[in-house]
Design a protein around this motif. Structure first.
Motif, PDB file in Angstrom:
ATOM      1  N   LEU A 412      47.447 -15.891   3.446  1.00  0.00           N
ATOM      2  CA  LEU A 412      47.907 -15.698   4.913  1.00  0.00           C
ATOM      3  C   LEU A 412      48.595 -14.383   5.354  1.00  0.00           C
ATOM      4  N   MET A 413      49.419 -14.117   4.191  1.00  0.00           N
ATOM      5  CA  MET A 413      50.267 -12.790   4.505  1.00  0.00           C
ATOM      6  C   MET A 413      49.449 -11.543   4.370  1.00  0.00           C
ATOM      7  N   LEU A 414      48.534 -11.568   3.246  1.00  0.00           N
ATOM      8  CA  LEU A 414      47.731 -10.398   3.311  1.00  0.00           C
ATOM      9  C   LEU A 414      46.957 -10.265   4.518  1.00  0.00           C
ATOM     10  N   SER A 415      46.405 -11.356   5.047  1.00  0.00           N
ATOM     11  CA  SER A 415      45.623 -10.973   6.276  1.00  0.00           C
ATOM     12  C   SER A 415      46.609 -10.654   7.332  1.00  0.00           C
ATOM     13  N   LEU A 416      47.818 -11.477   7.371  1.00  0.00           N
ATOM     14  CA  LEU A 416      48.819 -10.907   8.555  1.00  0.00           C
ATOM     15  C   LEU A 416      49.044  -9.241   8.306  1.00  0.00           C
ATOM     16  N   GLY A 417      49.142  -8.931   6.976  1.00  0.00           N
ATOM     17  CA  GLY A 417      49.525  -7.478   6.894  1.00  0.00           C
ATOM     18  C   GLY A 417      48.354  -6.638   7.649  1.00  0.00           C
ATOM     19  N   ILE A 418      47.124  -6.865   7.510  1.00  0.00           N
ATOM     20  CA  ILE A 418      45.745  -6.158   8.044  1.00  0.00           C
ATOM     21  C   ILE A 418      46.231  -6.478   9.678  1.00  0.00           C
ATOM     22  N   CYS A 419      46.582  -7.414  10.159  1.00  0.00           N
ATOM     23  CA  CYS A 419      46.631  -7.571  11.469  1.00  0.00           C
ATOM     24  C   CYS A 419      47.726  -6.646  12.219  1.00  0.00           C
ATOM     25  N   VAL A 420      48.980  -6.798  11.474  1.00  0.00           N
ATOM     26  CA  VAL A 420      50.161  -5.844  11.807  1.00  0.00           C
ATOM     27  C   VAL A 420      49.591  -4.596  11.870  1.00  0.00           C
ATOM     28  N   ALA A 421      49.060  -4.074  10.930  1.00  0.00           N
ATOM     29  CA  ALA A 421      48.658  -2.788  10.610  1.00  0.00           C
ATOM     30  C   ALA A 421      47.791  -2.270  11.556  1.00  0.00           C
ATOM     31  N   ALA A 422      46.856  -3.046  12.008  1.00  0.00           N
ATOM     32  CA  ALA A 422      45.927  -2.579  13.025  1.00  0.00           C
ATOM     33  C   ALA A 422      46.482  -2.683  14.633  1.00  0.00           C
ATOM     34  N   LEU A 423      47.442  -3.578  14.720  1.00  0.00           N
ATOM     35  CA  LEU A 423      48.190  -3.723  15.931  1.00  0.00           C
ATOM     36  C   LEU A 423      48.933  -2.677  16.118  1.00  0.00           C
TER      37      LEU A 423
END
Length: 497
Positions: A412-423
């Motif tokens: 979950l947090m690896l995926s959230l890391g991608i989301c935060v980076a893209a945002l």
């Protein structure tokens, strides 16, 4: 699923005296396939974006969708293996992963690619944890260290080979071969599983938590898709609605989990001090770890103007650094202990990744390569320590649910890391009025994820001074680290991601 051999696992091993090296290599081959696929794809994103006619930042959903699928289905992996047998579930998982790979290769647009990645993630969600469970149920305790060594080497080769292989495929062939190469590996794996792995089942602790899986899946999936869509133009309302749905579903799950005898995600585990602290601190640190493989190849290709092949050769540095760390982790933990090592190395690991914000085309490539090697070494040590100390106070009865819980939040947090980076990347582009990401935008994105991960320092300080002492052997008069296999097994949890 467990990171230690249970009585059931030893009994299974005694009933079926398979050569543990054979079983380990079969499981490692499946993990190799999955890791190769993940690291190849990151290198190919800019080329795929051009073929699909979308901006490169929009391709983050190709990574996120797979990780979301992992987060949704991993919690059910242990229960499914206990009910239907680890061999049956493992073999089926490989088949689903291969089918998803074929559909990814045939996808004509980004939408269908995302759907295929979700299916591929379903296979991966079962394949990773059940593969480890297969191995643990197939070896005796005295063989566990050797078995884990056989398991880890092929699994670690995947991230090393992925970037250069991906770069070569994208540069000299069609990116669709990234997914087609999974087909022969997967089919061979299914045959070997049938021939060499025995069927085992564990104790069923209670009724399968179907409603819990639905509610937690809706919550996790909606939150991550909502965060991912927030980085896109004109999707603000949709993103807000998805986040709201995720929060409501999460609240309903919390109410449900208090009443169910065997919830799919047992939140009571967070009350175990070493486990709860490791989950929180590790989750914050994984924001940076998840963002790095998304941001770095894009920066190398779009900001530096490097080819996909050259970018891939540079980004293998983190995998090489991680591999070099493997032999030193037990010694460092024995010398410094978990709390001090996590506090000091945690700050160093995150700040080292912060150096990526200052990378520029005039930096010598060997220097960039060297920085990334040290980044990989330091961050891999951090996750090895987190994954080991998390299970310090977990009982054998809790081990299966604890491992599922921890692995879910890991993904979950690896995926959230991608989301935060893209945002962050998208926000910087809008702030500076850039139609395509520039080097300053990548620097801003790296700065954002590093700032979030630095907050883990607060939680690292909350570990007890003697946390994991019996595992690490730290301190005067401490016994030899008899639980070294736990360190090896826990390391595999994060390296195989």
């Amino acid at each position: 699923m467990s990171v230690s051999t249970s009585g059931a696992g030893i009994a299974a091993a005694s009933r079926a005296p398979r050569n543990f090296r054979t079983v380990a290599l079969i499981v490692a081959s499946a993990m190799f396939m999955e890791q190769l696929d993940a690291t190849i794809l990151a290198t190919a994103l800019p080329t795929m974006a051009r073929d699909f006619g979308v901006g490169a930042p929009a391709m983050s959903i190709a990574l996120t969708s797979y990780l979301i699928s992992l987060a949704v289905f991993i919690p059910a992996s242990g229960a499914m293996a206990d009910r239907w047998g680890s061999r049956t579930v493992f073999r089926a998982a490989i088949g689903v992963f291969v089918l998803g790979s074929i559909l990814c290769a045939l996808a004509p647009n980004l939408g269908l690619l995302v759907a295929a990645r979700l299916l591929q993630g379903l296979g991966g969600a079962m394949m990773m944890p059940v593969g480890r469970l297969v191995l643990l149920r197939s070896v005796e305790r005295r063989d566990l260290v050797s078995a884990m060594s056989w398991l880890l080497v092929p699994a670690l080769i995947g991230p090393i080979l992925g970037p250069p292989v991906g770069g070569l495929i994208v540069t000299y062939a069609d990116w669709r071969w990234i997914f087609y190469i999974n087909v022969p590996i997967g089919l061979l794996g299914m045959v070997l599983v049938t021939l060499f792995i025995d069927e085992t089942r564990g104790e069923v602790m209670g009724p399968f938590d179907r409603w819990g899986m639905v509610m937690s899946g809706i919550s996790l999936g909606s939150l991550l898709f909502g965060f991912e869509m927030a980085s896109r133009d004109g999707e603000g309302l949709t993103a807000l609605a998805l986040v709201a749905l995720g929060l409501v579903s999460g609240a309903l799950y919390l109410r449900h989990a208090r009443r169910h005898p065997a919830p799919i995600l047992d939140l009571s585990l967070m009350r175990v001090p070493s486990f709860g602290t490791s989950v929180i601190a590790g989750s914050l640190t994984r924001i940076t770890q998840g963002a790095q493989p998304f941001l770095l190849p894009l920066m190398m290709q779009l900001g530096f103007g490097l080819s996909a092949a050259t970018s891939g050769l540079i980004t293998i540095a983190t995998a090489i650094g991680s591999l070099a760390m493997k032999a030193l982790a037990p010694r460092l933990l024995r010398r410094f202990g978990f709390r001090d090592a996590l506090m000091a190395n945690g700050v160093a690991a995150v700040l080292l990744y912060g150096l990526c914000a200052f990378f520029r085309p005039d930096w010598p490539l060997p220097l960039i390569f060297g920085v990334l090697m040290v980044c990989g070494f330091s961050m891999s040590f951090q996750f090895t320590a987190y994954n080991t100390v998390a299970y310090d106070s977990i009982s054998n009865r809790q081990m299966s649910s604890a491992t599922s819980f921890y692995t879910t939040f890991q993904q979950l947090m690896l995926s959230l890391g991608i989301c935060v980076a893209a945002l962050a990347l998208h926000g910087s582009m809008q702030w500076r009025d850039h139609a395509t990401p520039q080097l300053a935008d990548f620097s801003a994105a790296f700065a954002v994820v590093v700032a979030i991960s630095l907050a883990a320092t607060i939680w690292n300080a909350r570990f007890a001074a003697d946390a994991g002492r019996e595992i690490s052997g730290h301190g005067e008069g401490a016994p030899e680290p008899a639980k070294a296999p736990a360190t090896e097994a826990a390391e595999s949890l994060d390296r195989v991601r």
